[in-house]
Design a protein around this motif. Structure first.
Motif, short mmCIF file in Angstrom:
data_model
loop_
_atom_site.label_atom_id
_atom_site.label_comp_id
_atom_site.label_asym_id
_atom_site.label_seq_id
_atom_site.Cartn_x
_atom_site.Cartn_y
_atom_site.Cartn_z
N ILE A 1 -9.47 -9.71 5.06
CA ILE A 1 -10.41 -8.59 4.92
C ILE A 1 -11.15 -8.62 3.59
O ILE A 1 -11.77 -7.63 3.19
CB ILE A 1 -9.70 -7.23 5.12
N GLY A 2 -11.10 -9.77 2.91
CA GLY A 2 -11.87 -9.92 1.69
C GLY A 2 -11.15 -9.36 0.48
O GLY A 2 -9.92 -9.23 0.45
N ASP A 3 -11.92 -9.02 -0.55
CA ASP A 3 -11.37 -8.62 -1.84
C ASP A 3 -11.59 -7.14 -2.11
O ASP A 3 -12.55 -6.53 -1.61
CB ASP A 3 -12.03 -9.42 -2.96
N VAL A 4 -10.71 -6.58 -2.93
CA VAL A 4 -10.91 -5.23 -3.45
C VAL A 4 -11.99 -5.30 -4.53
O VAL A 4 -11.95 -6.17 -5.40
CB VAL A 4 -9.61 -4.67 -4.04
N ALA A 5 -12.92 -4.38 -4.46
CA ALA A 5 -14.01 -4.35 -5.45
C ALA A 5 -13.53 -3.66 -6.72
O ALA A 5 -13.68 -2.44 -6.89
CB ALA A 5 -15.22 -3.63 -4.87
N ILE A 6 -12.92 -4.43 -7.61
CA ILE A 6 -12.41 -3.85 -8.85
C ILE A 6 -13.58 -3.57 -9.81
O ILE A 6 -14.71 -4.04 -9.59
CB ILE A 6 -11.40 -4.78 -9.52
#
Length: 615
Positions: free
Chosen positions: A387-392
């Protein structure tokens, strides 16, 4: 097999002559009675009647057991070609007159009448001095069956194979509930608890109502012969009924059931115990809780998300997702969500872990779906996607921590289990905050070179060296069920590792396991954690830098890769609710081997998740 018979036999359920003997009808054709026995209501001269109760209105979780009798009959068509293996030539189909009596008829829209209909159905068969084996149906059906048996034989001995005791207290005898049937059977005097026994139990029960039980762990540790000895001593020569809930088996052997519980019996253990019970005064039995909709379908049908194979697309091409799985925009509909947290603003020395998720994904292209060492087939049983990356927030660690918790709240609320690629070890704290909202304080297995229990780092309470002190302070973890494995190196004080021991943490320093296989340690961990939900966090710096140089804070004298894999594989059976693999810093290993090792370790953790079948 009689080839000439196979050429002409068809629909033996209706056309066979006589009620004894083997059958050679093609397994894939014909009417599907149980073991190709005659469908009939004529009980004259019959020894045993097979009958079905297609019912699932009493279940607490997954439905589908209404299809159980039909599915069991269909699967049984493979069996009647030969006498059963292991019985030294004894052929029950030749010795006994066996029929298929069909199913109980009932009004699916009016369940209050159902129990009496089942009792009447069984009573009719028993009145002809014929025994029954019943195909379920959820486990409630055993209660009205036992009523008919108790009328004929008095209070019964019961040998009850199950993951659950089904002894929930419920004195409302009109309620229909598969979790209370045994409680009601005891209270109604249908079962003699002092001469009955439960086998394979692996869920809690406050009151066994005077009934002995042998849990699954005891079966594994003491063996089937010992279990049978206990069961035979318990029932003696009393008329005995065997009820076998298919969830007594581990979900790896029987995924198609309504309430699966890990850590169960193997199929060979079940067969050995049933066979060795020969000689008891057995008068009837049932097999229940088979839910065909939850049985695994062929690859690509039930679990459509599969890794892209090397023969479909060269490994250096295709999507940069974990194992080249399909990408998804959310965790909805997934069992497992692979997610990246590309962060290094919590690191105290070498940066670069922001590139960890991308590198792990890239190297994971070398992985294949089946684990050839353990037989695990995770993609056959779990629906997965990346599901991709967390937008930190690249410029704000505190805001990034809030963003991570928010992202994992959504993943967990969707019902998916998160498998995380890091990123520095700060990220485990916000993940645990989300995990604790759903599961309460969890057990923790932290494989790491460092304890990460600093109070502050440069005055900051949140950093990659502080997550487990914060998790302890915030009651996110159960300290008595925390295991830190592989700690080593130099410290600021002689007590650096002992403070966490004082909180209750179980600390295993690297020196204790040098040159040791880690299977025994894994068994200690499992025994101590038990069924408590557990989170696994794996810092790549737990490995010796010879195996994983690409990390931010390497320490010599660490674990080897075989030890790492032994430990993870040994943890199979834990109630795992999430995992992460952190602190991969690709700039410090341009060969890519650290990221390749990380991808393999994450895959190994994936292979031990609940619900993963073993082939």
């Amino acid at each position: 097999m009689a080839l000439e018979d196979a050429k002409k036999q068809v629909d033996l359920a209706f056309t066979r002559e006589g009620r004894r003997g083997l059958a050679f009808e093609n397994a894939f054709g014909g009417a599907t009675s149980f073991l190709r026995r005659t469908y009939t209501k004529d009980l004259t001269g019959v020894d045993l009647a097979i009958t079905g109760v297609p019912f699932d209105q009493a279940v607490t979780h997954r439905t589908g057991t209404r299809f159980g009798p039909r599915a069991i009959r269909e699967a049984s068509t493979l069996q009647p070609y030969d006498p059963p293996y292991g019985w030294q030539g004894f052929d029950p189909l030749g010795e006994f007159s066996v029929i298929d009596y069909g199913d109980v008829a009932f009004d699916y829209a009016y369940t209050p009448s159902f129990p009496d209909l089942v009792t009447d159905h069984i009573r009719t068969i028993l009145a002809a001095n014929v025994g029954t084996v019943t195909l379920g149906g959820d486990h409630f059906i055993t209660l009205p069956i036992l009523k008919a048996y108790a009328e004929k034989y008095g209070p019964m001995s019961v040998i009850h194979f199950d993951a659950h005791s089904d002894l929930w207290a419920d004195d409302d005898m009109s309620r229909i509930d598969h979790g209370t049937f045994m409680y009601k059977a005891v209270k109604l005097g249908l079962v003699d608890p002092a001469r009955s026994i439960q086998i394979g139990i692996r869920t809690e029960c406050d009151d066994y109502c005077g009934m002995d039980y042998i849990d699954a762990r005891a079966v594994h540790e003491k063996g089937t012969a010992w279990v049978v000895e206990q069961a035979k001593a318990k029932v003696g020569d009393n008329p005995t009924y065997i009820t076998f809930d298919i969830d007594a088996l581990d979900p790896a052997f029987a995924p198609g059931t309504g309430t699966p519980v890990w850590g169960g019996l193997t199929s060979w253990q079940a067969a050995a115990m049933l066979r060795d019970l020969a000689g008891i005064n057995l008068v009837g039995g049932d097999i229940v809780e088979v839910s065909p909709p939850y049985e695994l379908e062929p690859k690509g049908t039930l679990m459509p998300n599969q890794p892209l194979g090397g023969n479909e697309m060269p490994r250096f091409g295709g999507p940069n997702t974990f194992m080249r799985l399909p990408a998804a925009s959310s965790a909805e509909g997934l069992d497992v969500a692979f997610v990246g947290v590309p962060m290094d603003i919590g690191a105290s020395w070498r940066s670069g872990t922001r590139f960890g998720p991308k590198a792990i994904r890239a190297e994971s292209a070398m992985l294949r779906p089946y684990n050839m060492g353990t037989g695990a087939a995770p993609f056959d049983g779990l629906q997965c996607a990346d599901i991709g990356d967390v937008a930190i927030n690249t410029f704000d660690l505190k805001d990034s921590v809030l963003r991570i918790t928010e992202a994992y709240d959504a993943i967990l609320n969707s019902g998916a289990l998160p498998m995380t690629m890091g990123g520095d070890h700060t990220l485990t704290l916000p993940i645990l905050r989300a995990i604790a909202k759903k599961h309460g304080p969890v057990a923790l297995v932290d494989v790491d070179a460092h304890a990460d229990i600093n109070d502050h780092m440069f005055g900051e309470a949140i950093a990659h060296g502080t997550p487990f002190r914060r998790a302890y302070e915030e009651d996110l973890i159960n300290p008595q069920k925390v295991w830190q494995i592989g700690l080593r190196g130099t410290g600021y004080t002689a007590e650096d590792f002992n403070e966490a021991r004082g909180w209750g943490f179980n600390v295993v320093q690297a020196e204790e396991i040098w040159q040791q296989p880690l299977g025994p340690l894994a068994e200690r961990v499992k025994a101590q954690i038990g069924e408590t939900p557990v989170y696994i966090t794996y810092d790549i710096d737990s490995l010796d830098p010879a195996y994983a140089p690409g990390t931010g804070t390497p320490e010599i004298c660490g674990l080897t890769t075989p030890q790492a894999v032994q430990l993870i594989r040994g943890l199979r059976g834990l109630n795992i609710v999430g995992c992460d693999l952190v602190e991969v810093s690709p700039p410090y290993d341009t060969s890519g081997n650290t990221a390749l090792t990380a991808a393999n370790l994450l895959y190994e953790m994936f292979c031990i998740l609940p619900g993963v079948p073993v082939r």
